[in-house]
Design a protein around this motif. Structure first.
Motif, PDB file in Angstrom:
ATOM      1  N   LEU A 288       0.830  -1.206   0.000  1.00 47.09           N
ATOM      2  CA  LEU A 288       0.000   0.000   0.000  1.00 47.09           C
ATOM      3  C   LEU A 288       0.864   1.257   0.000  1.00 47.09           C
ATOM      4  CD1 LEU A 288      -2.733   1.429   0.209  1.00 47.09           C
ATOM      5  CD2 LEU A 288      -2.627   1.078   2.670  1.00 47.09           C
ATOM      6  N   ILE A 289       1.901   1.283   0.830  1.00 50.57           N
ATOM      7  CA  ILE A 289       2.813   2.437   0.874  1.00 50.57           C
ATOM      8  C   ILE A 289       3.534   2.592  -0.458  1.00 50.57           C
ATOM      9  CG2 ILE A 289       4.895   3.342   1.988  1.00 50.57           C
ATOM     10  CD1 ILE A 289       3.843   1.992   4.587  1.00 50.57           C
ATOM     11  N   ASP A 290       3.943   1.478  -1.050  1.00 48.41           N
ATOM     12  CA  ASP A 290       4.597   1.527  -2.361  1.00 48.41           C
ATOM     13  C   ASP A 290       3.663   2.067  -3.431  1.00 48.41           C
ATOM     14  OD1 ASP A 290       6.913   0.531  -1.279  1.00 48.41           O
ATOM     15  OD2 ASP A 290       6.593  -1.521  -2.003  1.00 48.41           O
ATOM     16  N   GLU A 291       2.392   1.679  -3.362  1.00 45.91           N
ATOM     17  CA  GLU A 291       1.405   2.163  -4.330  1.00 45.91           C
ATOM     18  C   GLU A 291       1.225   3.681  -4.208  1.00 45.91           C
ATOM     19  OE1 GLU A 291      -1.481   1.978  -7.360  1.00 45.91           O
ATOM     20  OE2 GLU A 291      -0.050   0.465  -6.714  1.00 45.91           O
ATOM     21  N   VAL A 292       1.197   4.178  -2.983  1.00 49.88           N
ATOM     22  CA  VAL A 292       1.064   5.626  -2.769  1.00 49.88           C
ATOM     23  C   VAL A 292       2.251   6.361  -3.385  1.00 49.88           C
ATOM     24  CG1 VAL A 292       1.077   7.444  -1.007  1.00 49.88           C
ATOM     25  CG2 VAL A 292      -0.385   5.453  -0.720  1.00 49.88           C
ATOM     26  N   THR A 293       3.461   5.876  -3.145  1.00 51.10           N
ATOM     27  CA  THR A 293       4.638   6.557  -3.684  1.00 51.10           C
ATOM     28  C   THR A 293       4.714   6.413  -5.198  1.00 51.10           C
ATOM     29  OG1 THR A 293       6.010   4.626  -3.207  1.00 51.10           O
ATOM     30  CG2 THR A 293       5.992   6.380  -1.575  1.00 51.10           C
TER      31      THR A 293
ATOM     32  N   ARG B 186      -8.413   3.686   5.768  1.00 51.04           N
ATOM     33  CA  ARG B 186      -8.833   2.469   6.462  1.00 51.04           C
ATOM     34  C   ARG B 186      -7.698   1.879   7.305  1.00 51.04           C
ATOM     35  NH1 ARG B 186     -10.902  -0.936   2.233  1.00 51.04           N
ATOM     36  NH2 ARG B 186     -12.687   0.438   2.312  1.00 51.04           N
ATOM     37  N   TYR B 187      -6.454   1.974   6.821  1.00 48.78           N
ATOM     38  CA  TYR B 187      -5.316   1.360   7.502  1.00 48.78           C
ATOM     39  C   TYR B 187      -4.385   2.385   8.147  1.00 48.78           C
ATOM     40  CZ  TYR B 187      -6.885  -2.795   5.100  1.00 48.78           C
ATOM     41  OH  TYR B 187      -7.646  -3.836   4.657  1.00 48.78           O
ATOM     42  N   ARG B 188      -4.871   3.591   8.399  1.00 45.51           N
ATOM     43  CA  ARG B 188      -4.003   4.674   8.888  1.00 45.51           C
ATOM     44  C   ARG B 188      -3.338   4.359  10.218  1.00 45.51           C
ATOM     45  NH1 ARG B 188      -9.236   5.894   9.775  1.00 45.51           N
ATOM     46  NH2 ARG B 188      -9.820   6.751  11.775  1.00 45.51           N
ATOM     47  N   ARG B 189      -4.032   3.711  11.124  1.00 44.47           N
ATOM     48  CA  ARG B 189      -3.421   3.396  12.435  1.00 44.47           C
ATOM     49  C   ARG B 189      -2.321   2.357  12.291  1.00 44.47           C
ATOM     50  NH1 ARG B 189      -9.108   3.716  14.360  1.00 44.47           N
ATOM     51  NH2 ARG B 189      -9.275   5.758  15.335  1.00 44.47           N
ATOM     52  N   HIS B 190      -2.530   1.375  11.447  1.00 46.52           N
ATOM     53  CA  HIS B 190      -1.503   0.359  11.206  1.00 46.52           C
ATOM     54  C   HIS B 190      -0.289   0.975  10.527  1.00 46.52           C
ATOM     55  CE1 HIS B 190      -4.170  -2.898  12.372  1.00 46.52           C
ATOM     56  NE2 HIS B 190      -5.096  -2.375  11.601  1.00 46.52           N
ATOM     57  N   ILE B 191      -0.531   1.880   9.582  1.00 50.54           N
ATOM     58  CA  ILE B 191       0.568   2.551   8.887  1.00 50.54           C
ATOM     59  C   ILE B 191       1.373   3.395   9.874  1.00 50.54           C
ATOM     60  CG2 ILE B 191       1.136   4.290   7.160  1.00 50.54           C
ATOM     61  CD1 ILE B 191      -1.342   3.315   5.582  1.00 50.54           C
ATOM     62  N   ALA B 192       0.688   4.151  10.708  1.00 46.98           N
ATOM     63  CA  ALA B 192       1.368   5.024  11.674  1.00 46.98           C
ATOM     64  C   ALA B 192       2.227   4.208  12.628  1.00 46.98           C
ATOM     65  CB  ALA B 192       0.347   5.852  12.455  1.00 46.98           C
ATOM     66  N   ARG B 193       1.721   3.074  13.104  1.00 49.80           N
ATOM     67  CA  ARG B 193       2.486   2.235  14.024  1.00 49.80           C
ATOM     68  C   ARG B 193       3.708   1.628  13.350  1.00 49.80           C
ATOM     69  NH1 ARG B 193      -1.802  -1.485  15.524  1.00 49.80           N
ATOM     70  NH2 ARG B 193      -3.423   0.035  15.750  1.00 49.80           N
ATOM     71  N   SER B 194       3.578   1.260  12.086  1.00 49.27           N
ATOM     72  CA  SER B 194       4.689   0.601  11.408  1.00 49.27           C
ATOM     73  C   SER B 194       5.763   1.563  10.950  1.00 49.27           C
ATOM     74  CB  SER B 194       4.170  -0.210  10.227  1.00 49.27           C
ATOM     75  OG  SER B 194       3.599   0.645   9.274  1.00 49.27           O
TER      76      SER B 194
ATOM     77  N   GLY C 210       0.697  11.829  15.606  1.00 48.62           N
ATOM     78  CA  GLY C 210       0.010  10.557  15.800  1.00 48.62           C
ATOM     79  C   GLY C 210      -0.894  10.158  14.655  1.00 48.62           C
ATOM     80  N   GLY C 211      -0.998  11.002  13.627  1.00 52.45           N
ATOM     81  CA  GLY C 211      -1.852  10.687  12.488  1.00 52.45           C
ATOM     82  C   GLY C 211      -1.060  10.587  11.204  1.00 52.45           C
ATOM     83  N   VAL C 212      -1.650   9.982  10.210  1.00 47.99           N
ATOM     84  CA  VAL C 212      -1.014   9.835   8.905  1.00 47.99           C
ATOM     85  C   VAL C 212      -1.586  10.902   7.981  1.00 47.99           C
ATOM     86  CG1 VAL C 212      -0.695   8.312   6.932  1.00 47.99           C
ATOM     87  CG2 VAL C 212      -0.678   7.370   9.219  1.00 47.99           C
ATOM     88  N   HIS C 213      -0.699  11.679   7.382  1.00 45.75           N
ATOM     89  CA  HIS C 213      -1.101  12.715   6.441  1.00 45.75           C
ATOM     90  C   HIS C 213      -0.610  12.340   5.054  1.00 45.75           C
ATOM     91  CE1 HIS C 213      -2.407  15.529   9.577  1.00 45.75           C
ATOM     92  NE2 HIS C 213      -1.437  14.953  10.286  1.00 45.75           N
ATOM     93  N   VAL C 214      -1.477  12.543   4.076  1.00 48.71           N
ATOM     94  CA  VAL C 214      -1.158  12.205   2.694  1.00 48.71           C
ATOM     95  C   VAL C 214      -0.926  13.491   1.925  1.00 48.71           C
ATOM     96  CG1 VAL C 214      -1.981  11.078   0.602  1.00 48.71           C
ATOM     97  CG2 VAL C 214      -2.623  10.168   2.824  1.00 48.71           C
ATOM     98  N   GLN C 215       0.182  13.524   1.188  1.00 45.98           N
ATOM     99  CA  GLN C 215       0.449  14.662   0.316  1.00 45.98           C
ATOM    100  C   GLN C 215       0.475  14.151  -1.111  1.00 45.98           C
ATOM    101  OE1 GLN C 215       3.991  16.642   1.548  1.00 45.98           O
ATOM    102  NE2 GLN C 215       3.031  17.510   3.355  1.00 45.98           N
TER     103      GLN C 215
END
Length: 55
Positions: free
Chosen positions: A11-16, A45-53, A27-32
């Protein structure tokens, strides 16, 4: 990003790949970047998991 689940890494690779960037601030995930709605929904949907990882 060792130890991150494969699905989150994809998912992170897809965003980049689509020209976006993820940041963890306050504590939150921001998308640019301009991303399609379906990809933004997955990130939301997966923002908390992304932030923790990423931390």
């Amino acid at each position: 990003m060792n130890g991150i689940r494969k699905s989150l890494r994809l998912l992170i690779d897809e965003v980049t790949r689509r020209g976006g960037r993820l940041e963890v601030r306050g504590g939150g995930v921001h998308v640019q970047g301009d991303l399609p709605d379906d990809l933004l929904l997955k990130v939301h949907r997966y923002r908390r998991h992304i932030a923790r990882s990423i931390r």
